[in-house]
Motif scaffolding. Sequence first.
Motif: not given
Length: 111
Positions: A1-24
């Motif tokens: 379960m910890t690995v799944i949580k980690s992978i999901l957090l990486f996905g959310v982080a990617a959307v936020l960082e890449i999306g944030g940079a793209w918006l700027i």
Amino acid sequence: MTVIKSILLFGVAAVLEIGGAWLIWQGIREHRGWLWIGGGAVALGLYGIVATLQPDANFGRILAAYGGVFIAGSLIWAVFLDGFRPDRWDITGAIIALAGVGLIMYGPRGS
């Protein structure tokens, strides 16, 4: 379960960082204005918060592994939002980077 949580957090982080940079990028390079830039800044700040939620407590490990997620995520983002067509080298590089993520984050650790 910890690995799944980690992978999901990486996905959310990617959307936020890449999306944030793209918006700027859109706000400045495409002259879309301050709302786009501000939205990007908020998303980048949220990325920093999400990164702290990873189960592993080692900042360096998390950030190093996230680099591989960022590589693959950036290519995927570009395909869907910018019409980018990755070639076989882009795809191969992203796969290698994700393999590195797997080793860094989920490889067996000695006691």
